[in-house]
Design an enzyme around this catalytic site. Structure first.
Site, short mmCIF file in Angstrom:
data_model
loop_
_atom_site.label_atom_id
_atom_site.label_comp_id
_atom_site.label_asym_id
_atom_site.label_seq_id
_atom_site.Cartn_x
_atom_site.Cartn_y
_atom_site.Cartn_z
N GLY A 10 44.78 32.09 35.83
CA GLY A 10 43.81 30.37 35.44
C GLY A 10 43.91 29.31 35.40
CD GLU B 159 40.15 40.27 37.24
OE1 GLU B 159 40.56 40.80 36.45
OE2 GLU B 159 40.23 38.70 37.60
NE ARG C 271 48.69 41.50 38.72
CZ ARG C 271 47.91 41.67 37.59
NH1 ARG C 271 47.66 42.77 37.48
NH2 ARG C 271 47.31 40.16 37.37
P1 ADP Z 1 42.76 33.73 37.86
O1 ADP Z 1 43.43 34.59 39.11
O2 ADP Z 1 43.27 32.74 37.62
O3 ADP Z 1 42.95 34.86 36.92
P2 ADP Z 1 40.33 34.36 38.30
O4 ADP Z 1 39.63 34.05 39.37
O5 ADP Z 1 40.23 35.91 37.40
O6 ADP Z 1 41.35 33.54 38.13
O7 ADP Z 1 39.56 33.64 36.85
C1 ADP Z 1 39.91 34.30 35.43
C2 ADP Z 1 38.82 33.59 34.81
O8 ADP Z 1 38.05 32.35 34.56
C3 ADP Z 1 37.82 34.93 34.72
O9 ADP Z 1 38.18 35.48 33.76
C4 ADP Z 1 36.74 33.49 33.98
O10 ADP Z 1 36.96 33.36 32.79
C5 ADP Z 1 37.19 32.03 34.91
N1 ADP Z 1 35.84 31.69 36.04
C6 ADP Z 1 37.18 32.13 37.07
N2 ADP Z 1 35.29 31.51 38.04
C7 ADP Z 1 34.33 31.74 37.35
C8 ADP Z 1 32.99 30.55 38.00
N3 ADP Z 1 32.55 31.02 38.97
N4 ADP Z 1 32.35 30.34 36.40
C9 ADP Z 1 32.64 30.54 34.88
N5 ADP Z 1 34.22 30.57 35.04
C10 ADP Z 1 35.24 31.83 35.77
#
Ligand code: ADP
Length: 430
Positions: free
Chosen positions: A149, A259, A277
């Site tokens: 995040g 995801e 992972r």
């Molecule tokens: P990380 O690798 O830091 O976990 P992610 O890409 O998996 O990042 O995103 C983590 C969280 O951030 C998602 O579950 C969602 O809550 C939010 N998020 C990511 N991309 C978006 C988007 N395009 N719009 C709204 N929320 C997003």
């Protein structure tokens, strides 16, 4: 991991830092090696120390767990160079998926729908303005090297873009040593839904359905469940098949997670990233499928061909996981390290406990504050909520403060009971 090894008749070696010397996982493993002091860069992130421990104990394989070096391509490469089996995908695939812009491109090439966004890295603020106008606000600036995040900032309008740009880049630089960012449309009314995939080294891939992880705090998951109430059987089968196909197309090997965000308005799924992972929340998938993912990872790393096909898998009931952290939810989630003087849980049908502590354990201030996961299975969602709530009700932890009360508040909330979940809203709290 130790339990999976034992069931396969494999001896396990735990590596640990000095302050973790008395941790339950160290006692549970068949062998253990201390790899350095508290500071992670001198122990859990010290590749040479880990490889030395492997050599010293004549280990044949390394399972990287799900933190620290689990998604580190260099580590995977060095493990393979030592002629050890690596329990994970090839280093090239870890590298590809580790850069979010490259992962996005690979997802598009493999036929997955992605959130509308920029084509790759955005070099300047001016170009970010142009892209944001094209995509439409709100937008999300995301670090290509991001994770956990971090390195993510939202801009609701042109006026707030500059601040978001500066903050995302600054955080990305300090967290990942790389301040490249790209832009995505910010989906402001979405669920987080992810598919579990499993691929062998022979080009076969299957999916093990989805998990919903919309209940998050600061983009970190709090509660995870399987299956999601928000997918139709057709959506599950068709996106699952696309995801398995995509995994095979990129040469994926082992367990991985793809995801998505689901737009709540029209139910469409959009790829956001792939984690190369095992995930913290894998037990909910294990409980609804009866399939041990860690054993599968190990057998695949040993070169076995997938021994089940897609049609052999079915969803049985419902499972929910809550993460228990040593933090004070009433004091801005301040970590509360210290000695756990009591750790008791009731024995319940359908309850699985993955705990890192027991009575007498010390929760150190050095690492992540998650100390346990409670996973409750039930014949349906209501029954699984009841199992987890009964576990939370009977959980007795003394010595450190935990997030258990917050988790119970979430599970008791009417929105949670109704399955009315969205990222950015914590039921019972917001
Ligand atoms: P990380 O690798 O830091 O976990 P992610 O890409 O998996 O990042 O995103 C983590 C969280 O951030 C998602 O579950 C969602 O809550 C939010 N998020 C990511 N991309 C978006 C988007 N395009 N719009 C709204 N929320 C997003």
């Amino acid at each position: 991991m130790i339990r999976a090894c034992r069931e396969l008749g494999i001896e396990s070696v735990a590596v640990h830092s000095e302050p973790d010397r008395d941790a339950p996982f160290v006692a549970e493993a068949d062998h253990s090696v201390c790899i350095g002091p508290a500071r992670a860069t001198h122990s859990y992130l010290d590749i040479d120390a880990i490889l030395q421990a492997a050599a010293q104990t004549e280990a044949q394989a390394i399972h990287p767990g799900y933190g620290f070096l689990a998604e580190n391509a260099l580590f995977a490469q060095m493990v393979l160079q030592q002629r050890l089996a690596w329990v994970g995908p090839p280093p090239s695939v870890i590298r590809l998926m580790g850069e979010k812009d490259a992962a996005r491109e690979a997802a598009v090439a493999a036929g997955l729908p992605v959130v509308p966004g920029s084509d790759g890295i955005i070099p300047t603020l001016d170009e970010a303005r142009v892209e944001a106008d094209r995509i439409g606000y709100p937008v999300l600036l995301k670090a290509v090297a991001g994770g956990g995040g971090r390195g993510m900032r939202r801009a609701d309008d042109a006026a707030s873009l500059e601040t978001a740009w500066n903050e995302a880049r600054r955080e990305a630089l300090s967290a990942f040593g790389n301040d490249d960012v790209y832009l995505e449309k910010y989906l402001d009314d979405a669920r987080h839904i992810e598919f579990q995939v499993l691929a062998d080294s022979w080009g076969n891939a299957i999916h093990l359905f989805e998990r919903e992880c919309s209940v998050q705090r600061r983009h970190q998951k709090l509660v995870e469940e399987a299956p999601s109430v928000a997918l139709t059987a057709e959506q599950r089968a068709s996106m699952g098949a696309r995801v398995a196909h995509a995994a095979a197309a990129v040469g994926y090997v082992g367990a991985g997670t793809v995801e998505f965000l689901q737009d709540r308005r029209d139910g469409e799924l959009y790829f956001i990233e792939m984690n190369t992972r095992l995930q913290v929340e894998h037990p909910v998938t294990e409980m609804i499928t009866g399939f041990d993912l860690v054993q599968a990872q190990i057998r695949i790393a040993a070169g076995e061909k997938l021994w089940i096909g897609q049609d052999d898998l079915a969803i049985d009931g419902h499972a929910i996981e809550v993460r228990i952290n040593a933090e004070d939810p009433d004091d801005d989630f301040r970590p509360t390290p210290g000695e756990v003087t009591r750790f008791d849980l009731p024995e319940l049908d359908g309850l699985r406990v993955d705990a890192a502590v027991d009575a007498g354990s010390k929760v150190s201030p050095y690492y992540d504050s998650m100390i346990a996961k409670l996973i409750g299975w039930g014949a349906d969602r209501e029954a699984s909520i009841a199992t987890v709530r009964a576990a939370l009700g009977g959980l007795q932890v003394e010595g450190v403060c935990t997030t258990a009360s917050l988790q119970d508040r979430i599970l008791a909330a009417p929105d949670f009971a109704a399955g009315d979940l969205r990222v950015g809203v914590i039921p019972g709290v917001d």
